[in-house]
Scaffold this motif. Structure first.
Motif, PDB file in Angstrom:
ATOM      1  N   ASP A 197       0.830  -1.204   0.000  1.00 30.30           N
ATOM      2  CA  ASP A 197       0.000   0.000   0.000  1.00 30.30           C
ATOM      3  C   ASP A 197       0.866   1.255   0.000  1.00 30.30           C
ATOM      4  O   ASP A 197       0.549   2.242  -0.672  1.00 30.30           O
ATOM      5  CB  ASP A 197      -0.925   0.003   1.213  1.00 30.30           C
ATOM      6  CG  ASP A 197      -1.934  -1.142   1.190  1.00 30.30           C
ATOM      7  OD1 ASP A 197      -2.002  -1.856   0.168  1.00 30.30           O
ATOM      8  OD2 ASP A 197      -2.635  -1.331   2.199  1.00 30.30           O
ATOM      9  N   CYS A 198       1.957   1.229   0.754  1.00 31.69           N
ATOM     10  CA  CYS A 198       2.883   2.362   0.762  1.00 31.69           C
ATOM     11  C   CYS A 198       3.478   2.573  -0.627  1.00 31.69           C
ATOM     12  O   CYS A 198       3.594   3.710  -1.096  1.00 31.69           O
ATOM     13  CB  CYS A 198       3.997   2.133   1.782  1.00 31.69           C
ATOM     14  SG  CYS A 198       3.535   2.510   3.495  1.00 31.69           S
ATOM     15  N   LEU A 199       3.870   1.489  -1.281  1.00 30.08           N
ATOM     16  CA  LEU A 199       4.431   1.621  -2.626  1.00 30.08           C
ATOM     17  C   LEU A 199       3.428   2.284  -3.563  1.00 30.08           C
ATOM     18  O   LEU A 199       3.782   3.192  -4.330  1.00 30.08           O
ATOM     19  CB  LEU A 199       4.832   0.246  -3.172  1.00 30.08           C
ATOM     20  CG  LEU A 199       6.100  -0.382  -2.587  1.00 30.08           C
ATOM     21  CD1 LEU A 199       6.273  -1.805  -3.117  1.00 30.08           C
ATOM     22  CD2 LEU A 199       7.332   0.452  -2.923  1.00 30.08           C
ATOM     23  N   HIS A 200       2.183   1.860  -3.514  1.00 27.80           N
ATOM     24  CA  HIS A 200       1.176   2.415  -4.423  1.00 27.80           C
ATOM     25  C   HIS A 200       0.971   3.905  -4.176  1.00 27.80           C
ATOM     26  O   HIS A 200       1.070   4.726  -5.099  1.00 27.80           O
ATOM     27  CB  HIS A 200      -0.144   1.661  -4.260  1.00 27.80           C
ATOM     28  CG  HIS A 200      -0.213   0.406  -5.068  1.00 27.80           C
ATOM     29  ND1 HIS A 200      -1.080   0.237  -6.115  1.00 27.80           N
ATOM     30  CD2 HIS A 200       0.494  -0.746  -4.985  1.00 27.80           C
ATOM     31  CE1 HIS A 200      -0.911  -0.967  -6.647  1.00 27.80           C
ATOM     32  NE2 HIS A 200       0.036  -1.582  -5.970  1.00 27.80           N
ATOM     33  N   GLU A 201       0.668   4.274  -2.943  1.00 23.82           N
ATOM     34  CA  GLU A 201       0.329   5.675  -2.682  1.00 23.82           C
ATOM     35  C   GLU A 201       1.547   6.587  -2.795  1.00 23.82           C
ATOM     36  O   GLU A 201       1.473   7.658  -3.407  1.00 23.82           O
ATOM     37  CB  GLU A 201      -0.308   5.827  -1.301  1.00 23.82           C
ATOM     38  CG  GLU A 201      -0.706   7.269  -1.012  1.00 23.82           C
ATOM     39  CD  GLU A 201      -1.674   7.420   0.142  1.00 23.82           C
ATOM     40  OE1 GLU A 201      -2.051   8.565   0.441  1.00 23.82           O
ATOM     41  OE2 GLU A 201      -2.052   6.394   0.742  1.00 23.82           O
ATOM     42  N   GLU A 202       2.669   6.179  -2.217  1.00 19.24           N
ATOM     43  CA  GLU A 202       3.830   7.076  -2.213  1.00 19.24           C
ATOM     44  C   GLU A 202       4.486   7.177  -3.588  1.00 19.24           C
ATOM     45  O   GLU A 202       5.000   8.236  -3.956  1.00 19.24           O
ATOM     46  CB  GLU A 202       4.844   6.622  -1.160  1.00 19.24           C
ATOM     47  CG  GLU A 202       4.298   6.563   0.257  1.00 19.24           C
ATOM     48  CD  GLU A 202       3.617   7.854   0.700  1.00 19.24           C
ATOM     49  OE1 GLU A 202       4.085   8.945   0.324  1.00 19.24           O
ATOM     50  OE2 GLU A 202       2.613   7.768   1.423  1.00 19.24           O
ATOM     51  N   MET A 203       4.469   6.096  -4.366  1.00 20.64           N
ATOM     52  CA  MET A 203       4.984   6.194  -5.733  1.00 20.64           C
ATOM     53  C   MET A 203       4.136   7.171  -6.542  1.00 20.64           C
ATOM     54  O   MET A 203       4.660   7.983  -7.319  1.00 20.64           O
ATOM     55  CB  MET A 203       4.984   4.818  -6.395  1.00 20.64           C
ATOM     56  CG  MET A 203       6.112   3.906  -5.951  1.00 20.64           C
ATOM     57  SD  MET A 203       7.711   4.356  -6.660  1.00 20.64           S
ATOM     58  CE  MET A 203       7.428   3.984  -8.385  1.00 20.64           C
ATOM     59  N   ALA A 204       2.821   7.098  -6.371  1.00 22.11           N
ATOM     60  CA  ALA A 204       1.935   8.011  -7.098  1.00 22.11           C
ATOM     61  C   ALA A 204       2.195   9.453  -6.701  1.00 22.11           C
ATOM     62  O   ALA A 204       2.207  10.356  -7.548  1.00 22.11           O
ATOM     63  CB  ALA A 204       0.476   7.638  -6.848  1.00 22.11           C
ATOM     64  N   GLN A 205       2.421   9.709  -5.411  1.00 22.70           N
ATOM     65  CA  GLN A 205       2.674  11.079  -4.977  1.00 22.70           C
ATOM     66  C   GLN A 205       4.088  11.527  -5.315  1.00 22.70           C
ATOM     67  O   GLN A 205       4.319  12.712  -5.560  1.00 22.70           O
ATOM     68  CB  GLN A 205       2.400  11.215  -3.481  1.00 22.70           C
ATOM     69  CG  GLN A 205       0.914  11.093  -3.147  1.00 22.70           C
ATOM     70  CD  GLN A 205       0.543  11.658  -1.798  1.00 22.70           C
ATOM     71  OE1 GLN A 205       1.249  11.443  -0.830  1.00 22.70           O
ATOM     72  NE2 GLN A 205      -0.574  12.372  -1.735  1.00 22.70           N
ATOM     73  N   ALA A 206       5.031  10.600  -5.344  1.00 27.27           N
ATOM     74  CA  ALA A 206       6.392  10.967  -5.743  1.00 27.27           C
ATOM     75  C   ALA A 206       6.420  11.473  -7.181  1.00 27.27           C
ATOM     76  O   ALA A 206       7.194  12.369  -7.525  1.00 27.27           O
ATOM     77  CB  ALA A 206       7.324   9.768  -5.596  1.00 27.27           C
ATOM     78  N   MET A 207       5.553  10.907  -8.030  1.00 26.82           N
ATOM     79  CA  MET A 207       5.526  11.289  -9.443  1.00 26.82           C
ATOM     80  C   MET A 207       4.466  12.325  -9.759  1.00 26.82           C
ATOM     81  O   MET A 207       4.621  13.107 -10.699  1.00 26.82           O
ATOM     82  CB  MET A 207       5.270  10.045 -10.305  1.00 26.82           C
ATOM     83  CG  MET A 207       6.373   9.020 -10.261  1.00 26.82           C
ATOM     84  SD  MET A 207       6.084   7.662 -11.428  1.00 26.82           S
ATOM     85  CE  MET A 207       4.646   6.872 -10.694  1.00 26.82           C
ATOM     86  N   GLY A 208       3.349  12.308  -9.006  1.00 29.98           N
ATOM     87  CA  GLY A 208       2.197  13.109  -9.385  1.00 29.98           C
ATOM     88  C   GLY A 208       1.731  14.061  -8.306  1.00 29.98           C
ATOM     89  O   GLY A 208       2.543  14.702  -7.628  1.00 29.98           O
ATOM     90  N   PRO A 209       0.407  14.166  -8.105  1.00 32.85           N
ATOM     91  CA  PRO A 209      -0.139  15.133  -7.147  1.00 32.85           C
ATOM     92  C   PRO A 209       0.315  14.855  -5.718  1.00 32.85           C
ATOM     93  O   PRO A 209       0.529  13.708  -5.322  1.00 32.85           O
ATOM     94  CB  PRO A 209      -1.653  14.943  -7.276  1.00 32.85           C
ATOM     95  CG  PRO A 209      -1.852  14.309  -8.605  1.00 32.85           C
ATOM     96  CD  PRO A 209      -0.652  13.453  -8.831  1.00 32.85           C
ATOM     97  N   LEU A 210       0.407  15.931  -4.937  1.00 35.36           N
ATOM     98  CA  LEU A 210       0.842  15.829  -3.548  1.00 35.36           C
ATOM     99  C   LEU A 210      -0.321  15.939  -2.574  1.00 35.36           C
ATOM    100  O   LEU A 210      -0.139  15.792  -1.369  1.00 35.36           O
ATOM    101  CB  LEU A 210       1.859  16.936  -3.238  1.00 35.36           C
ATOM    102  CG  LEU A 210       3.136  16.906  -4.076  1.00 35.36           C
ATOM    103  CD1 LEU A 210       3.944  18.176  -3.856  1.00 35.36           C
ATOM    104  CD2 LEU A 210       3.967  15.678  -3.735  1.00 35.36           C
ATOM    105  N   ASN A 211      -1.504  16.198  -3.081  1.00 32.90           N
ATOM    106  CA  ASN A 211      -2.656  16.457  -2.226  1.00 32.90           C
ATOM    107  C   ASN A 211      -3.510  15.206  -2.065  1.00 32.90           C
ATOM    108  O   ASN A 211      -3.407  14.253  -2.848  1.00 32.90           O
ATOM    109  CB  ASN A 211      -3.506  17.583  -2.833  1.00 32.90           C
ATOM    110  CG  ASN A 211      -4.454  18.211  -1.830  1.00 32.90           C
ATOM    111  OD1 ASN A 211      -4.447  17.880  -0.653  1.00 32.90           O
ATOM    112  ND2 ASN A 211      -5.283  19.126  -2.299  1.00 32.90           N
ATOM    113  N   ASP A 212      -4.349  15.196  -1.037  1.00 33.56           N
ATOM    114  CA  ASP A 212      -5.401  14.199  -0.851  1.00 33.56           C
ATOM    115  C   ASP A 212      -6.719  14.939  -0.706  1.00 33.56           C
ATOM    116  O   ASP A 212      -6.766  16.010  -0.089  1.00 33.56           O
ATOM    117  CB  ASP A 212      -5.157  13.350   0.406  1.00 33.56           C
ATOM    118  CG  ASP A 212      -4.086  12.289   0.199  1.00 33.56           C
ATOM    119  OD1 ASP A 212      -3.955  11.806  -0.939  1.00 33.56           O
ATOM    120  OD2 ASP A 212      -3.390  11.954   1.168  1.00 33.56           O
ATOM    121  N   LEU A 213      -7.785  14.368  -1.262  1.00 35.40           N
ATOM    122  CA  LEU A 213      -9.108  14.996  -1.200  1.00 35.40           C
ATOM    123  C   LEU A 213     -10.101  14.002  -0.612  1.00 35.40           C
ATOM    124  O   LEU A 213     -10.318  12.929  -1.175  1.00 35.40           O
ATOM    125  CB  LEU A 213      -9.570  15.424  -2.598  1.00 35.40           C
ATOM    126  CG  LEU A 213      -8.702  16.454  -3.326  1.00 35.40           C
ATOM    127  CD1 LEU A 213      -9.221  16.665  -4.744  1.00 35.40           C
ATOM    128  CD2 LEU A 213      -8.673  17.776  -2.565  1.00 35.40           C
TER     129      LEU A 213
END
Length: 465
Positions: A197-213
């Motif tokens: 789960d960390c890989l999925h969310e943090e990889m996405a934020q490392a490359m893309g948006p930094l926000n959560d909604l």
């Protein structure tokens, strides 16, 4: 129709007498994962989830564009970002530190999804990388940020660099104009699912948006943590983020002028539709939810916080995931005190979630809670109905810990119904999922004890009958 009727019955009968009046039917997300027992064996035996089929985003492009802009140009703290930033050129990823046995396989599958679904030019390397994932002990992360499982930081590639840069402007995301190197710090001693789960969310934020909604029902870019792997919406966001028409340094206005055309091309089925009135989530609601579901506080203060969050959601006129999550929190915090109120709150949450695109896994979480309530009330038929409805959704969402919990509830219900052989078979089938989801046999046994304690004894059932 049958399931809707079952939900109504569960709501009405949750106040029936039980032989376990002090038992807590809330059995998910209430235990900090342990890493004792046979955790090493558990990490090396990942169960075989089916490959994730790309899913079409079931919302209008107007709505998606709003969410994309909110994700891109603001941080979780609410701080605005002046420009879009991303990696320019091929992206490389490296694993460093105390790499858990399960991490390589999960990373390989994730990189394959990035290439196939988001169109990213991304690969793994053994050398210097754009994104370095360093695995360190969980306690090291928590000593740095309490209640954080993993996090991402710019302009560093190691834990040593990160420690040296703390307190300086080097780690300020708002000062980044283009991403060149980023580090992800993940726990080396967590369960395989938490690591994935960390890989999925943090990889996405490392490359893309930094926000959560919080209003997003179909995304991991949401602090409610219902989604554990990247969704079709998330992949569309990353595809947009790396569209050739965009580049690092573009302002909000420049990006806003281009995104509608990009979405018309990338998501033609979403051309028609309306915008939503989600807007920014007020901090009082966020604080109330954190107080209700976070660590610390008494049962009373948590219940008051959940009620406060629900009041804010209703006053805002929301009908989205935030209102449903507020009802969910109320339900969880009433389980051990007022089962009727808990069941009614869960029913409201389920009603909203089932009307939202991409919120099937949220509804499955509600079904798990209702299954536990039904079991504690000595109603195995209802427990089985809720569990059976949720199981296929949870398999598709690849949530092993929730899947194992539902299977344990199903096994207890079968036992209570007199089907001991069926119960043994379900418990056996649940073991690989439990090891992957919980990380050790010790935690799995603790979860099983929690669920077994919910069910009234056969004698109590006979006397009740």
């Amino acid at each position: 129709m049958r399931f809707a009727a079952i939900l109504a019955v569960a709501t009405l009968t949750a106040c029936a007498p039980t032989s376990n009046p002090s038992g807590n039917a809330e059995v998910s997300m209430n235990r900090i994962p342990e890493t004792t027992g046979s955790a090493t064996t558990a990490r090396s035996a990942a169960p075989a989830f089916a490959a994730v089929a790309p899913t079409r985003v079931q919302r209008s492009n107007t709505e998606i564009a709003q969410d994309f802009m909110d994700l891109e140009f603001r941080m979780e703290s609410g701080r605005p970002l002046a420009m879009l930033t991303r990696f320019e050129g091929p992206i490389t990823v490296a694993l460093r530190g105390q790499v858990p046995a399960s991490a390589q396989g999960d990373l390989t599958r994730l990189l394959g999804r990035f290439r196939a679904e988001a169109g990213l030019n991304i690969s793994q390397t053994q050398g210097a990388a754009s994104i370095t994932v360093e695995f360190i002990p969980r306690r090291t992360i928590r000593n740095t940020y309490a209640n954080v499982a993993c996090f991402v930081a710019p302009r560093v590639s190691s834990w040593a660099e990160y420690k040296q840069a703390r307190g300086t402007g080097q780690l300020d995301w708002a000062s980044v104009t283009r991403r060149d190197r980023v580090a992800i710090f993940a726990p080396s001693d967590a369960s395989p699912q938490e690591i994935r789960d960390c890989l999925h969310e943090e990889m996405a934020q490392a490359m893309g948006p930094l926000n959560d909604l919080y209003q997003l029902p179909d995304s991991v870019f949401n602090d409610d943590n219902f989604h554990t792997v990247l969704t079709g919406f998330d992949m569309l966001v990353l595809r947009l983020h790396y569209a050739p028409e965009l580049r690092s340094g573009m302002t909000r206005e420049q990006v806003a002028a281009i995104v509608p055309g990009l979405l018309a091309r990338m998501n033609p089925s979403g051309v028609a539709g309306r915008s939503h009135n989600g807007g920014r989530t007020p901090q009082p609601w966020v604080k109330a939810m954190e107080a209700a579901l976070g660590a610390g506080g008494t049962a009373r203060t948590k219940q008051e916080a959940a009620a406060r969050a629900l009041h804010i959601a209703q006053a805002q006129g929301w009908g989205d995931a935030r209102l449903a999550f507020s009802w969910f929190a109320v339900g969880r915090l009433q389980v051990g005190h007022d089962p009727v109120a808990a069941a009614n709150a869960f029913a409201e949450a389920a009603r909203i979630y089932r009307a939202l695109p991409g919120a099937q896994i949220h509804a499955a979480h509600v079904d798990m809670q209702l299954a536990a309530l039904a079991l504690s009330q000595g109603r195995p038929d209802q427990t089985l109905a809720f569990a059976e409805r949720a199981l296929p959704v949870v398999r598709e969402a690849q949530n092993a810990s929730l899947l194992a919990t539902l299977m344990m509830l199903k096994a207890e219900a079968l036992d209570l119904s007199g089907d001991s052989a069926g119960a043994r078979a379900v418990r056996l089938d649940s073991q690989p999922w439990a090891r992957y989801g919980f990380g050790s046999d010790a935690v799995t046994r603790a979860r099983q004890r929690d669920i077994t304690a919910l069910a009234p004894s056969r004698l109590a059932m006979a006397l009740k009958g």
